[in-house]
Enzyme design. Structure first.
Site, PDB file in Angstrom:
ATOM      1  N   LYS A 124     -12.936  -4.208  -1.801  1.00 27.18           N
ATOM      2  CA  LYS A 124     -14.365  -3.338  -1.454  1.00 27.18           C
ATOM      3  C   LYS A 124     -14.005  -2.016  -1.421  1.00 27.18           C
ATOM      4  CE  LYS A 124     -15.817  -2.058   2.560  1.00 27.18           C
ATOM      5  NZ  LYS A 124     -16.716  -0.834   2.226  1.00 27.18           N
ATOM      6  N   GLY A 141      -6.815   2.686   5.893  1.00 22.98           N
ATOM      7  CA  GLY A 141      -7.862   3.099   6.576  1.00 22.98           C
ATOM      8  C   GLY A 141      -7.400   3.702   7.828  1.00 22.98           C
ATOM      9  N   SER A 142      -8.408   3.656   8.761  1.00 23.32           N
ATOM     10  CA  SER A 142      -7.870   4.323   9.958  1.00 23.32           C
ATOM     11  C   SER A 142      -7.310   3.312  10.740  1.00 23.32           C
ATOM     12  CB  SER A 142      -9.159   4.641  10.872  1.00 23.32           C
ATOM     13  OG  SER A 142      -9.880   3.295  11.284  1.00 23.32           O
ATOM     14  N   GLU A 175      -2.044  -0.035   5.858  1.00 17.97           N
ATOM     15  CA  GLU A 175      -1.631   1.436   5.768  1.00 17.97           C
ATOM     16  C   GLU A 175      -2.610   2.157   6.514  1.00 17.97           C
ATOM     17  OE1 GLU A 175      -1.249   4.698   4.916  1.00 17.97           O
ATOM     18  OE2 GLU A 175      -2.040   4.815   2.878  1.00 17.97           O
ATOM     19  N   CYS A 188      -3.885  10.614   4.768  1.00 17.24           N
ATOM     20  CA  CYS A 188      -3.348   9.905   5.757  1.00 17.24           C
ATOM     21  C   CYS A 188      -1.924  10.549   6.495  1.00 17.24           C
ATOM     22  CB  CYS A 188      -3.153   8.363   5.706  1.00 17.24           C
ATOM     23  SG  CYS A 188      -2.632   8.027   4.033  1.00 17.24           S
ATOM     24  N   GLU A 241      -5.571  11.768  14.849  1.00 15.64           N
ATOM     25  CA  GLU A 241      -5.829  12.114  13.578  1.00 15.64           C
ATOM     26  C   GLU A 241      -7.155  12.645  13.366  1.00 15.64           C
ATOM     27  OE1 GLU A 241      -5.891   8.776  10.785  1.00 15.64           O
ATOM     28  OE2 GLU A 241      -4.783  10.160   9.288  1.00 15.64           O
TER      29      GLU A 241
END
Lengths: 293, 486
Positions: free
Chosen positions: B193, B245-246, B267, B301, B398
């Site tokens: 996705k 992602g987050s 990750e 990231c 972040e």
């Protein structure tokens, strides 16, 4: 008149010392006939936090020891255990293990410690890498310990399960706190005495006795524990551990093996509690005609 | 003694616009889901628009897949795994993956332009970084498919089955490559996705996968929102979840798979330290700082978002950094002169602006260069904060935008402590001329990637991933294979 035997008080092992549980609680361990054989500390959440703190404090020193030195200390643990062979066999028998089986268990445990002692200065040689990147950089990846590891020892063995899940963790430079088998806790505390006399710095291994159910939440949601090794077989406890691990993204490793078998030890069990670090540095570009030496 | 600091001169760089042409790209008006080798309509009949963040214009409509669509995709992937892909010799799998790499290379420019249109990133970066790295990733992993026995000594090599993969919007095509290539090489099949704001290059990749003749169902692309991703995570017949992602969403995923046998790699976010010592080559370090935080608008990231400068050179470094920031071009991502393109979405711009406000409120001193910003689209000028406290939110959380915090330090031990004082552990940078100090720091910094005298470098052979709350598992290199093996 026969001499009165001195009975041992089984205590906890935290920061290289043998304190009683701060809670003052205990549970009575009985042999197969129902006769009480010892009072075992029923550790509290506070004991878990103390053990985690001791493990964190010891992490810098242990992880920065040379791999060779770690190997020597692990080997020393095996030497000490060999010297106390009979004591462990007797303790296993007291907890209901047959003599032949008990002898075998102790022998395998000793050999397993030697096995992991040897890996200390080899696993990074086997599994690290120099990565040939397509730019003018030197790039390499090496393994480093994850940090502080919480270990739930296997429940159905008193010594061998504990040794099998513990050794790969400390061989890799991690420090840890271990929750001993609930029904067979004797060897765990006696093993702490072995560790204590093996040049292993205090705090590298901390051993608690008590119930998984009571302590699992505290251990798995503790913000300064980096990974959990679960050697038990209770799927409900495991699930709650995995859920709590989310608090600080702990790595949860499930170790379920027949610990008597030779293939229940391997290099990859060390890697389970390692992080891979990749480092880049530019290479000065000499270039041109001078580069064909 | 601090030297006297020169005044900031603002050089006037006046380049004629140099726009990359968009005439050679092909975009459909509407994209369906790619399931079992066919383009299928979403069960819900719903589509959503994907817009160009540089001008807010709609690029195409994309299907919103739901749980039923995900189920279809998983079934197709399972069938392809059982009947074709897991039985195929590695050498044959390799050929398919090589084909994908080659077809992507042929259409590299088209990919680059679409990536820039859909994500807002500069054409220079999508052309020179994202797309070539993505192609190379397939090429690299293709070669592994028939050599897996050599990767992990004494270990039985077994694939997992169906991998569910959820990727972010900051490097849309590259992240798809990072996920798909190792999964295929190790013999797994895939349901992927893409992020809702950047689905186009993954869909173009589906076209290429189709063209490469990959057996139906080996790769399935299901577009949609977070609910689509959740359906993938919750699907009972998926063996592995790979997520980039987050940290927030990563935690939801870790919780969702608790008690299941699913294997997971995460990750996640970062707040990486970039450390400059007084013996560092300052001009190079300043370029490294700029590349560390302003590369891809800071939507990285591993961005070097916390700068630590040794106290005795802080004034000089900050001065030079400000000067350099004055020369950065913010604007149309398709312009080859542009350094900082568009922020990926309206929502992300709001997040960044929220943190900029917090920084000011917390008492940090803000600096932004004078620059003209297009009136349409989502843009944020390069921003730095001085006098930032370690406890400040902008130094702890972040931001995922072109916002840099600057702190100073005196000793090596102090900076190691400060750099490690974060829940994250993705990357770090060290700038010094002293070799022994580099190795001292690189071993003590608790992060998965360390750049010494460089920053933000990536390569298919180089494993990437974090310590602590930056996630677990590695992507890239030999070690990236193990995420897709039993």
């Amino acid at each position: 008149m026969a001499r009165i035997e001195i009975l041992k008080t089984y205590k906890l092992f935290i920061g290289g010392q043998f304190p009683r549980t701060e809670s003052g609680r205990f549970y009575a361990l009985k042999n197969t006939k129902g006769t009480p054989i010892a009072n075992i500390c029923l550790s509290s959440r506070k004991d878990v936090r103390n053990a985690a703190q001791a493990a964190r404090k010891a992490f810098g020193g242990w992880s920065e020891k040379t791999a060779f030195n770690r190997g020597q200390i692990l080997y020393r643990i095996a030497e000490m255990l060999e010297g106390r062979r009979d004591q462990f066999i007797a303790e296993l028998q007291a907890q209901g293990v047959g003599k032949a089986k008990a002898e075998k268990e102790v022998e395998i445990a000793i050999d397993r410690i030697v096995y992991y002692a040897g890996w200390c200065d080899k696993y990074n040689q086997v599994l690290s890498a120099v990565n040939p990147v397509s730019s003018s950089h030197f790039n390499f990846s090496v393994y480093e310990p994850t940090g502080v590891v919480g270990i739930f020892a296997p429940q159905n063995t008193s010594l061998l399960g504990l040794v099998s899940v513990l050794m790969p963790v400390i061989a890799g430079g991690n420090t840890c706190l271990v929750l001993a088998s609930e029904n067979m806790p004797l060897c765990a505390i006696t093993f702490a005495e072995v560790l204590h006399s093996s040049d292993l710095p205090g705090g590298v291994v901390n051993i608690l006795t008590g119930t998984n159910k009571e302590l699992a939440d505290t251990l798995s949601s503790h913000m300064d524990i980096n990974a959990i090794v679960y050697g038990g077989e209770d799927s409900e406890i495991l699930k709650s551990i995995q859920e709590n691990a989310v608090s600080n993204i702990k790595r949860v490793i499930v170790q379920k093996k027949d610990w008597v078998k030779p293939d229940s030890q391997d290099l990859y069990m060390i890697i389970d509690t390692q992080e891979l670090k990749t480092t880049w540095h530019p290479i000065e570009n000499i270039g041109g005609a001078t580069s064909s030496y | 003694m601090a030297k006297k600091v020169e005044k900031i001169e603002v050089p006037s760089w006046d380049y004629a616009p140099s726009l990359e042409s968009t005439s050679h790209i092909e975009l459909k008006e509407r994209y369906d889901l790619y399931i079992d080798g066919k383009w299928v309509k979403p069960t819900s009949g719903k589509y959503f628009a994907t817009v160009n963040p540089a001008n807010e214009q709609k690029l195409a409509e994309v299907a919103h897949g739901n749980a039923l669509d995900v189920d279809k995709a998983v079934k197709a992937a399972r069938k392809a795994y059982n009947e074709v892909w897991s039985k195929m010799p590695g050498s044959e799998r390799a050929k398919y993956i090589y084909r994908i790499a080659r077809l992507m290379q042929e259409r590299a420019r088209e990919f680059a332009v679409i990536e820039t249109l859909d994500a807002g990133k500069t054409i220079r970066e999508s052309r020179d970084v994202d797309v070539p790295l993505a192609c190379n990733h397939f090429f690299y992993y293709a070669g592994w498919a028939d050599k897996l026995e050599y990767a992990f000594p004494n270990r039985k090599i077994e694939s997992l089955g169906v991998a569910g993969q959820i990727i972010p919007w900051n490097f849309p095509l590259l992240m798809a490559a990072w996920k798909i290539a190792p999964a295929l090489a190790t013999g797994n099949t895939v349901v992927l996705k893409p992020a809702e704001t950047t689905p186009l290059t993954a869909l173009k990749l589906a076209e290429i996968i189709d063209e490469a003749g990959l057996p139906p169902g080996v790769v399935n692309i299901v577009t949609g929102y977070g609910d689509t991703g959740a359906s993938i995570v919750d699907h009972a017949d998926i063996d592995k979840i790979a997520f980039t992602g987050s940290t927030g969403v990563g935690k939801l995923i870790q919780k969702a798979v608790a008690g299941t046998p699913k294997k997971v790699t995460l990750e996640l976010g970062g707040k990486s330290a970039n450390i400059i010592f007084d013996d560092a080559p300052i001009d190079q370090a300043v370029e490294g700082i700029v590349n560390g935080i302003f590369f891809n608008q800071g939507h990285v990231c591993c961005a070097g978002s916390r700068l630590f400068v040794q106290e005795n050179i802080a004034e000089r470094v900050v001065q030079k950094l400000k000067q350099r920031m004055e020369t950065l071009y913010v604007g149309n991502p398709l312009d080859k002169n542009t350094d900082i393109g568009a922020i990926n979405s309206k929502e992300q711009l709001a997040t960044i602006n929220k943190y900029i406000k917090i920084g000011q409120k917390e008492g940090a001193e803000m600096y932004q260069p004078v620059c003209s910003i297009p009136s349409k689209g989502y843009y944020c000028p390069p921003t730095l904060f001085l006098n930032v406290a370690q406890s400040s939110l902008i130094a702890q959380e972040e931001i995922f935008g072109p916002v840099l915090t600057i702190q100073t330090f005196r000793t090596v031990d102090e900076v190691i402590q400060k750099a490690n004082n974060t829940p994250f552990g993705l990357a770090a940078g060290v700038w010094t001329d002293k070799g022994s100090r580099i190795f001292n720091l690189t071993t003590k910094l608790r992060a998965g990637v360390i750049w010494a005298n460089t920053y933000n470098k990536f390569d298919p052979t180089s494993p990437f991933g974090g310590y602590k709350e930056s996630g677990f598992g590695r992507e890239g290199g030999l070690h990236g294979l193990s995420a897709y093996l039993k």
